[in-house]
Design a protein around this motif. Structure first.
Motif, PDB file in Angstrom:
ATOM      1  N   LEU A 112       0.885  -1.175   0.000  1.00 18.95           N
ATOM      2  CA  LEU A 112       0.000   0.000   0.000  1.00 18.95           C
ATOM      3  C   LEU A 112       0.918   1.220   0.000  1.00 18.95           C
ATOM      4  CD1 LEU A 112      -2.245  -1.614   2.697  1.00 18.95           C
ATOM      5  CD2 LEU A 112      -3.090  -0.964   0.434  1.00 18.95           C
ATOM      6  N   ASP A 113       1.253   1.673  -1.210  1.00 14.97           N
ATOM      7  CA  ASP A 113       2.304   2.687  -1.359  1.00 14.97           C
ATOM      8  C   ASP A 113       1.726   4.104  -1.369  1.00 14.97           C
ATOM      9  OD1 ASP A 113       1.026   2.818  -3.763  1.00 14.97           O
ATOM     10  OD2 ASP A 113       2.778   2.294  -4.977  1.00 14.97           O
ATOM     11  N   GLY A 114       2.521   5.058  -1.804  1.00 15.23           N
ATOM     12  CA  GLY A 114       2.072   6.449  -1.819  1.00 15.23           C
ATOM     13  C   GLY A 114       0.796   6.655  -2.631  1.00 15.23           C
ATOM     14  N   ASP A 115       0.655   5.922  -3.722  1.00 18.35           N
ATOM     15  CA  ASP A 115      -0.561   6.056  -4.539  1.00 18.35           C
ATOM     16  C   ASP A 115      -1.785   5.562  -3.774  1.00 18.35           C
ATOM     17  OD1 ASP A 115       1.220   6.783  -6.513  1.00 18.35           O
ATOM     18  OD2 ASP A 115       1.212   4.820  -7.490  1.00 18.35           O
ATOM     19  N   LYS A 116      -1.607   4.434  -3.068  1.00 23.80           N
ATOM     20  CA  LYS A 116      -2.724   3.892  -2.280  1.00 23.80           C
ATOM     21  C   LYS A 116      -3.070   4.849  -1.120  1.00 23.80           C
ATOM     22  CE  LYS A 116      -3.558  -0.196  -4.166  1.00 23.80           C
ATOM     23  NZ  LYS A 116      -4.851  -0.760  -4.559  1.00 23.80           N
ATOM     24  N   ILE A 117      -2.022   5.480  -0.571  1.00 24.15           N
ATOM     25  CA  ILE A 117      -2.263   6.440   0.519  1.00 24.15           C
ATOM     26  C   ILE A 117      -3.068   7.629  -0.024  1.00 24.15           C
ATOM     27  CG2 ILE A 117      -1.156   8.024   2.152  1.00 24.15           C
ATOM     28  CD1 ILE A 117       1.187   6.020   2.347  1.00 24.15           C
ATOM     29  N   SER A 118      -2.651   8.148  -1.177  1.00 25.07           N
ATOM     30  CA  SER A 118      -3.375   9.268  -1.807  1.00 25.07           C
ATOM     31  C   SER A 118      -4.840   8.936  -2.056  1.00 25.07           C
ATOM     32  CB  SER A 118      -2.790   9.562  -3.190  1.00 25.07           C
ATOM     33  OG  SER A 118      -1.766  10.468  -3.112  1.00 25.07           O
ATOM     34  N   THR A 119      -5.081   7.733  -2.591  1.00 21.12           N
ATOM     35  CA  THR A 119      -6.465   7.400  -2.940  1.00 21.12           C
ATOM     36  C   THR A 119      -7.313   7.209  -1.685  1.00 21.12           C
ATOM     37  OG1 THR A 119      -5.766   5.104  -3.206  1.00 21.12           O
ATOM     38  CG2 THR A 119      -5.991   6.395  -5.202  1.00 21.12           C
ATOM     39  N   LEU A 120      -6.719   6.645  -0.636  1.00 19.16           N
ATOM     40  CA  LEU A 120      -7.472   6.500   0.619  1.00 19.16           C
ATOM     41  C   LEU A 120      -7.802   7.884   1.185  1.00 19.16           C
ATOM     42  CD1 LEU A 120      -8.502   4.490   2.850  1.00 19.16           C
ATOM     43  CD2 LEU A 120      -6.383   4.973   4.058  1.00 19.16           C
ATOM     44  N   LEU A 121      -6.810   8.756   1.199  1.00 19.79           N
ATOM     45  CA  LEU A 121      -7.036  10.101   1.720  1.00 19.79           C
ATOM     46  C   LEU A 121      -8.090  10.834   0.887  1.00 19.79           C
ATOM     47  CD1 LEU A 121      -3.316  11.160   2.418  1.00 19.79           C
ATOM     48  CD2 LEU A 121      -5.096  10.828   4.154  1.00 19.79           C
ATOM     49  N   ALA A 122      -7.991  10.711  -0.446  1.00 12.74           N
ATOM     50  CA  ALA A 122      -8.945  11.422  -1.307  1.00 12.74           C
ATOM     51  C   ALA A 122     -10.358  10.915  -1.045  1.00 12.74           C
ATOM     52  CB  ALA A 122      -8.567  11.243  -2.769  1.00 12.74           C
ATOM     53  N   SER A 123     -10.530   9.593  -0.967  1.00 11.70           N
ATOM     54  CA  SER A 123     -11.903   9.113  -0.782  1.00 11.70           C
ATOM     55  C   SER A 123     -12.424   9.517   0.589  1.00 11.70           C
ATOM     56  CB  SER A 123     -12.038   7.616  -1.026  1.00 11.70           C
ATOM     57  OG  SER A 123     -11.162   6.924  -0.193  1.00 11.70           O
ATOM     58  N   TYR A 124     -11.554   9.510   1.593  1.00 10.59           N
ATOM     59  CA  TYR A 124     -12.008   9.921   2.927  1.00 10.59           C
ATOM     60  C   TYR A 124     -12.374  11.409   2.949  1.00 10.59           C
ATOM     61  CZ  TYR A 124     -12.141  11.302   7.720  1.00 10.59           C
ATOM     62  OH  TYR A 124     -12.563  11.859   8.905  1.00 10.59           O
TER      63      TYR A 124
END
Ligand code: NG1
Ligand code: ZN
Length: 526
Positions: free
Chosen positions: A300-312
């Motif tokens: 779960l890399d930087g891209d996965k972190i970005s997408t989690l943050l964006a959806s939240y």
């Protein structure tokens, strides 16, 4: 100045046959070559502070995820940002002077150019990571600072983001937090507790942190053990040995995990669906991961972190009823599947910038909530003044209050592994998601990153946020021909800013195709 410079420069000599360049990560190389560079960087930090009417400037001595024998130095501007780009060239010029006379000449040029009043007292905060070469380089940096009248605060061992925090706090008259390690811990832990409590969370948190045998280890332990341990049912730091400098980033840490796509050393009895994370050597990067029932490693890399943050954040903003923009900033290394998910499923604007967080940071400032992460896990979230004016801890709206405390928890000066870690752990709880749910939002396209040693990497010039080569002439057309042979193919070539090499990135529908495409493009580059 001349007199003190002549005295203080004794023992600091520019090595022959090396050209220094202040790049995306400041100066970084074998520590044995850095003595003169840190001396001149100390001088420049003092000048920069004087130029900014005595505002505090930061100096961080670190080489991040690089091997233990390397080191580096970078400057931090008063609001905790990276050094202004216009001054990078002056850092480079000073570092490349090969005599005291030449150094004096260049200093005078800078003083004249910026009309610097040398009587203004400079103020500098300085810190270093856990490398063996740190103390000697610190001493030489202080020699450089003492060429002028400077107030120096040496904070000893810190993570890079802690120093960024301290510099901003030191220039903010208390409005950003107390300028001390305690102030940093207090700010993060108060925000963490409030978000947990006001949202009625009661499930405790579990995490195993791989600290790359770097300075993040004692710091994250201090923060959690002394302030918020009761919110965790399992908190363990592995690879926490900073006593043995040879272990730094060795078979562990964010870079190792991202590059090798496997667990670092010393994870005790890995259990399926337990959440793990890795910091890098100075704790400004973080990646998460877990293993499946079948023991498959899932990153779960930087891209996965970005997408989690964006959806939240999209969900949270709806609940606040506020009119706020959300945007995500990536580089060309972001997995194509993440970009597609962000723009087509979350329908959030996505911008692409050249590599290096200063570029991402700058573009993220265009949104009320600007989320930026490099795929390697370096990133943060920025909040606009417009947003900060609309949120408050005393609001009767729970979502507005939560948003307020997130602006306190997230280190807006720079990517911060500790702050990012706490933020992600809370968001997973708030969404009631485990690592598997988090990972299921999209599936990464298989990809391959290669490093190619070439005669002269400066021949490789790009445009279009580094995704298109303009030089050497004709090479991009050949790359495109290869890319077109593979379904979902994408590949680009750029010169590294931190190593003497060219990087080749390729992604495609299958693992084999991504490897074949990367290999073919690498052949074109050689
Ligand atoms: P270069 O060497 O310019 O690719 C690397 C990372 C950057 C950034 C810098 C600074 C990759 C592909 N590149 O830059 O993302 O983090 O180091 O540390 O990960
Ligand atoms: Zn780092």
């Amino acid at each position: 100045m001349e007199l003190s410079l002549k005295k203080l420069s004794q023992g600091h000599l520019k090595p022959n046959n090396v050209t220094f360049q202040y790049g995306t990560a400041g100066f970084r190389m074998k520590a044995s070559l850095l003595d003169y560079v840190v001396f001149t960087t100390g001088i420049l930090a003092a000048l920069r502070s004087k130029y900014l009417q005595g505002k505090t400037i930061g100096i961080m001595i670190t080489a991040s995820h690089n091997p233990p024998e390397d080191n580096g130095v970078k400057l931090v501007d008063p609001m905790g940002e990276m050094l202004a780009q216009t001054w990078e060239a002056h850092a480079t010029t000073l570092a490349n002077t090969s005599s005291i006379e030449a150094l004096i000449d260049e200093i005078i040029k800078i003083v004249d150019l910026f009309e610097i009043d040398l009587k203004t007292q400079s103020s500098v905060f300085i810190a270093r990571d856990s490398r063996e070469s740190g103390p000697a380089l610190l001493k030489s940096t202080i020699d450089g600072l003492n060429v002028f009248d400077s107030a120096i605060r040496d904070f000893g061992l810190l993570t890079t983001p802690q120093l960024h925090y301290l510099v901003r706090a030191g220039n903010s008259n208390g409005s950003f937090g107390h300028p001390s390690s305690e102030g940093y811990y207090a700010k993060l832990s108060i925000a963490f507790k409030q978000i947990y409590k006001i949202n009625g969370l009661n499930n405790k948190i579990s995490i195993i942190v791989d600290a790359a045998n770097g300075i993040g280890a004692p710091k994250v332990q201090e923060l959690i053990h002394d302030n918020i341990l009761e919110y965790f049912d399992h908190f363990l730091v592995v690879n926490n040995n900073i006593e043995n400098p040879r272990l730094l980033n060795y078979n562990c840490g964010a870079d190792f995990v991202k590059t090798n796509q496997k667990l670092p050393e010393n994870i005790p009895n890995p259990e399926p669906f337990n959440l793990y994370c890795s910091f890098d050597g100075d704790a400004d990067r973080i990646v998460f991961y877990y293993i499946t029932e079948e023991k498959h490693f899932q990153l779960l890399d930087g891209d996965k972190i970005s997408t989690l943050l964006a959806s939240y954040f999209i969900k949270l903003i709806k609940l606040t009823g506020l009119d706020l923009s959300v945007g995500v900033v990536q580089t060309a290394y972001a997995n194509g599947a993440s970009t597609k998910y962000l723009s087509e499923v979350l329908k959030v604007p996505v911008e692409c910038t050249p590599t290096g967080v200063k570029h991402l940071h700058h573009v993220a400032q265009n949104f009320d909530i600007g989320i930026y992460f490099e795929a390697n896990g370096h990133g943060t979230v920025l909040f606009s003044d417009n947003l900060l004016n609309k949120v408050s801890p005393t609001s009767s709206n729970l979502s507005i209050k939560t948003l307020y405390y997130l602006t306190e928890l997230i280190n807006q000066t720079v990517g911060d592994a500790i702050s990012d870690c706490l933020t992600i752990l809370l968001i997973l709880k708030l969404l009631d998601n485990g690592p598997n749910e988090w990972n299921s939002n999209y599936q990464d396209l298989p990809n391959k990153l290669l490093k190619v040693i070439v005669n002269d990497r400066n021949l490789f010039k790009t445009t279009n946020a580094e995704r298109t080569l303009v030089q050497p002439k004709g090479l991009q057309m050949k790359i495109d021909e290869k890319v077109n042979q593979y379904p979902n193919g994408r590949s680009f070539v750029r010169a590294s800013g931190t190593e003497d090499a060219v990087r080749v990135y390729a992604e495609a529908a299958t693992k084999d195709d991504s490897i074949a495409l990367a290999d073919q493009v690498a052949e074109l580059v050689k």
